[in-house]
Design a protein around this motif. Structure first.
Motif, mmCIF file in Angstrom:
data_model
loop_
_atom_site.group_PDB
_atom_site.id
_atom_site.type_symbol
_atom_site.label_atom_id
_atom_site.label_comp_id
_atom_site.label_asym_id
_atom_site.label_seq_id
_atom_site.Cartn_x
_atom_site.Cartn_y
_atom_site.Cartn_z
ATOM 1 N N GLU A 1 46.403 40.592 44.958
ATOM 2 C CA GLU A 1 45.735 39.610 44.723
ATOM 3 C C GLU A 1 47.013 38.642 44.253
ATOM 4 N N LEU B 1 39.585 40.121 51.094
ATOM 5 C CA LEU B 1 39.815 41.317 50.067
ATOM 6 C C LEU B 1 40.024 42.186 49.891
ATOM 7 N N VAL C 1 45.184 37.003 49.542
ATOM 8 C CA VAL C 1 44.237 37.725 49.268
ATOM 9 C C VAL C 1 44.070 37.390 47.938
ATOM 10 N N LEU C 2 42.307 37.721 48.041
ATOM 11 C CA LEU C 2 41.459 36.683 47.137
ATOM 12 C C LEU C 2 40.833 37.785 45.557
ATOM 13 N N GLY C 3 41.847 39.029 46.043
ATOM 14 C CA GLY C 3 41.347 39.985 44.939
ATOM 15 C C GLY C 3 41.111 41.823 45.754
ATOM 16 N N ARG C 4 40.668 42.745 44.835
ATOM 17 C CA ARG C 4 39.958 43.292 45.926
ATOM 18 C C ARG C 4 38.767 43.713 46.770
#
Length: 216
Positions: A40, A34, A49-52
């Protein structure tokens, strides 16, 4: 069964954590990162990267998923605990990780979210708080207390009975005399030799260490 592990941040500390996890007999499987600064889907070291950081709560809906914080340099160490708190996750969701090549006394106590890297040594009666990073080759002497969010950079030497405050940063190759106290959010510079207490928020450099900046 391997548990999924999610790393907060994608910098150098994150790469060290990947190495750490790979040294273990596979209780964990890193599934991604993250990071607020990367889009993402971007891949780092072969993982997505799975997100913020705000996506942590959604990912925590998987009860087996655990997290670890890799964000924290000499520039950002003061924000480490705020970053963790901002995820909204319970402390129990953070993994405590010890590299197979580290030496940690069975009489040491380690808090949740703490990472101890290759070649580090942690002596007896040491108490380590939550979300602490002890870098490669760092040495922590007996009866030392390391409070939440502190970062010990590679190769630093912390003598016995030292107290390291919350979110402080101990620079690479530095040496701390026994019984000194490093204040909350203080920064010990690269290679500094600390012979006396360091005030909260101060930056110290040199041999012997002297105050470069007061509280921040």
């Amino acid at each position: 069964m391997q548990r999924p592990l999610i790393i907060l941040g994608t910098g150098g500390n994150a790469l060290d954590i990947l190495d750490l996890v790979e040294s273990l007999p596979r209780p964990w499987r890193v599934i991604g990162f993250l990071d607020d600064a990367r889009p993402e889907g971007e891949r780092v070291a072969g993982l997505p990267v799975l997100g913020r950081l705000g996506a942590a709560r959604r990912l925590a809906e998987n009860p087996d998923a655990a997290f670890v914080n890799a964000i924290g340099s000499e520039a950002s160490h003061r924000e480490r605990l705020a970053i963790v708190a901002g995820t909204g996750l319970d402390q129990a969701r953070f993994a405590t990780l010890v590299h197979a090549g580290a030496a940690v006394s069975p009489r040491a106590v380690l808090g949740p979210g703490t990472c101890i890297h290759h070649g580090a040594s942690v002596a007896g009666q040491v108490v380590v708080g939550a979300h602490v990073t002890i870098g490669p080759g760092a040495i922590v002497g007996h009866d030392t207390v390391i409070e939440d969010g502190a970062v010990l950079a590679p190769g630093c030497i912390v003598s016995g009975f030292v107290r390291l405050g919350r979110s402080c940063y101990v620079g690479a190759g530095s040496a701390l005399r026994q019984r000194v106290a490093i204040g909350d959010r203080a920064l010990v510079g690269l290679g500094a030799v600390v012979l006396r207490d360091v005030p909260a928020g101060a930056t110290v450099v040199g041999n012997p260490a002297r105050i470069l900046r007061r509280g921040a």
